[in-house]
Design an enzyme around this catalytic site. Structure first.
Site, PDB file in Angstrom:
ATOM      1  N   GLY A 205       0.823  -1.200   0.000  1.00  0.00           N
ATOM      2  CA  GLY A 205       0.000   0.000   0.000  1.00  0.00           C
ATOM      3  C   GLY A 205       0.852   1.243   0.000  1.00  0.00           C
ATOM      4  CB  ALA A 206      -0.118   4.805  -0.219  1.00  0.00           C
ATOM      5  CE  LYS A 209       7.029  -3.241   0.155  1.00  0.00           C
ATOM      6  NZ  LYS A 209       8.294  -3.863  -0.313  1.00  0.00           N
ATOM      7  CE  LYS A 219      -1.923  -2.056   7.812  1.00  0.00           C
ATOM      8  NZ  LYS A 219      -3.353  -1.729   7.907  1.00  0.00           N
ATOM      9  CG  ASP A 314     -12.442   1.138   5.972  1.00  0.00           C
ATOM     10  OD1 ASP A 314     -13.243   1.201   5.018  1.00  0.00           O
ATOM     11  OD2 ASP A 314     -11.263   0.789   5.832  1.00  0.00           O
TER      12      ASP A 314
END
EC number: 2.7.1.-
Length: 563
Positions: A205-206, A209, A219, A314
């Site tokens: 991801g931005a 990882k 993570k 979310d």
């Protein structure tokens, strides 16, 4: 998820109407420098999961045990799910959602932003308290986030705490909610350099990882996400009444990290077989099992909001992880707190205390902007409607945790709606995805690619189309209610002078309604209505979808999704 192990949502996308080979996303001109959590990396290359195109989302497995020496892979026997399809399958023809995490600039910049302390005096005092470990625990009913009911006399207890835990820290004039984040050097050495240990990359991801090392999920994240995840883990652990030395990963059906290294911004958690989005074995005959699972997840949302005073913001099937055997779901948890925010009345009182450097880190300020909340594909009707009037509209929780809870529950209802469509489609789950979800996700991705601050009109148009599609899908199950819901939204836009959006909403709804057939789900829906738990499921789902205005968020929903 807690930062333990989800692949960052939205890093995988499969454009609509494509053959099995996935096409790379092109950088959309709607993205601007003001984006906080980006769909694209700094080098402008599209983000992607580095896993097979057709595989199930591979999520974490067994919990990491901290207090003992048995941390070997043999103690972690959960395995990752594999895709049932061959390389030539049509998985890539299904539209999948892009990332929609917070789109606004980060409010928490330590150099110049609002500090949680009224003056340097209080900050220095609190730092001194933390550094000396003179932390006092209080049961005062006046402090909602107070955690534990005793005063610590044995300061060496902190040397035994292995997972984040919430404490109430008293100064002369204020009370702060501080999560103590321990630092485990042994775990740090074992997990904090996953590239060097040949850990398998699950997602990119931005901001980091996700790795799998011997079935332990690792993570890596950025600063803000590590802070909020550590804080939430400590609050959940403490507010549940967990033992001070607890290192559980799952509490009240919430998946949290049981170790956070604030030095390397790495968190650990456990894995599950698959996420709810990838679950394909729905069977309407097992509705009692599914309703029970939904009830547990709804209780998790209630606990998070009513006890912990935290909004998830979310909720999506990609952030719900399950263990199952064929069509039976044994276990389900809500995860991923990347977008979560404390209820705004607690702004200015929350921090984490990091053992590794004995410094305080502020918890990001809650701004409660609707465009910051939820993936557009699962955003509540009321939230999308408010965005159409004002892109930067803030949610008014009125210091009432019930309103915050109901907002999250409305997003949960969007998830359940798609599950029911999959469950009742006589053609099977894959066809239901292609037929009912494909257009919704394509419209949601259109909104995800736009920065609402730079392109507010285009963003509102995209959200308007998503809202119309939500009402179309809702009408498949509740056709007697859909006219009333449609007219409420239409009148809402008309009364506020948003005539262009009103007409776009009407045109999109009418056009997409013509393209959506109810016939494939009629038989399954009749079976659902004829069973006790199927009827309860539809009743509770309908009640949440009738929350269409800000005033409706005050409704008592405590009886919904209860076994």
């Amino acid at each position: 998820m807690d930062n333990g192990v989800e692949t960052p949502q939205g890093q995988k996308t499969q454009p609509i109407n494509l053959p099995p080979d996935r096409k790379r996303l092109r950088k959309h001109d709607g993205l601007g420098k003001g984006v906080k959590r980006k769909l694209f990396a700094e080098d402008s290359s599209p983000l992607k999961k580095q896993i097979p195109a057709c595989s199930d989302m591979e999520t974490l497995s067994s919990p990491v045990k901290f207090g003992c020496k048995s941390r070997s892979a043999s103690a972690l026997d959960e395995s990752f799910g594999k895709c049932k399809h061959e390389t030539a399958c049509d998985c890539s023809a299904i539209e999948e959602l892009l990332c929609h995490e917070s789109l606004l600039d980060s409010p928490m910049k330590l150099s110049n932003a609002h500090t949680i302390f009224s003056s340097d005096k209080w900050k220095l005092e609190l730092e001194k308290i933390i550094a000396s470990k003179q932390i006092f625990l209080d049961m005062s009913e006046n402090v909602e986030l107070v955690a534990y009911g005793e005063t610590l006399c044995n300061l060496r207890i902190f040397e035994k705490i292995s997972s984040p835990f919430l404490f109430d820290v008293q100064s002369e004039e204020r009370s702060y909610s501080v999560v103590y984040v321990p630092h485990n050097k042994e775990l740090c050495g074992q997990f904090c350099q996953p590239e060097k240990t040949m850990a398998r990359v699950l997602g990119v991801g931005a901001y980091g990882k996700v790795f799998d090392l011997d079935k332990v999920a690792i993570k890596t994240a950025n600063e803000d996400e590590s802070v909020i995840s550590a804080f939430i883990a400590g609050v959940i652990r403490a507010k549940s009444g967990a033992d001070l030395l607890s290192h559980d990963c799952v509490i009240n059906n919430l998946l949290i990290s049981n170790s956070v290294c604030m030095d390397h911004k790495v968190s650990l958690s456990r894995t599950y077989d698959v996420d709810l989005y990838k679950f394909e074995d729905w069977d309407v005959r097992n509705v009692m099992n599914y309703y029970s699972v939904f009830c547990k997840l709804a209780d998790a949302v209630r606990f998070l909001n009513l006890k912990c005073r935290i909004n998830h913001f979310d909720i999506s099937p990609m952030n719900i992880f399950i263990n199952h055997k064929k069509e039976i779901i044994f276990d389900a948890v809500l995860a991923d707190y990347s977008l979560s925010e404390i209820h705004p009345e607690y702004n200015g009182t929350c921090a984490i205390a990091k053992e590794y450097d004995r410094n305080l880190q502020l918890v990001p300020i809650s701004r409660n902007k609707f465009c910051d909340m939820f993936n557009p594909g699962f955003r509540p009707l009321v939230a999308n409607a408010m965005i159409l009037v004002n892109v930067c509209e803030a949610f008014d929780g009125e210091n009432n945790p019930l309103r915050h809870c109901n907002l999250d529950l409305c997003a949960f209802a969007q998830v359940v709606l798609l599950c029911v469509l999959r469950m009742t489609d006589k053609r099977g789950c894959r066809e239901a995805q292609l037929y009912y979800e494909k257009r919704l996700f394509a419209l949601a991705n259109e909104a995800c690619r736009l920065n609402p601050l730079r392109y507010p009109f285009a963003y509102r148009d995209a959200c308007c189309k998503v809202l119309a599609e939500h009402v179309v899908l809702l009408g498949l199950l509740f056709y007697r209610d859909v006219v009333d819901i449609y007219e409420k939204i239409y009148d809402f836009l008309d009364e506020r002078g948003e005539f262009g959006l009103r007409d776009l909403f009407e045109a999109t709804f009418l056009n997409n309604s013509k393209l959506t057939r109810r016939q494939p789900i009629r038989g399954g829906l009749a079976s659902l209505q004829s069973s006790e738990y199927g009827e309860k499921l539809l009743h509770d789902l309908r009640a949440l979808f009738l929350i269409t205005s800000s005033a409706d968020l005050d409704k008592d929903t405590s009886s919904l999704f209860q076994m």
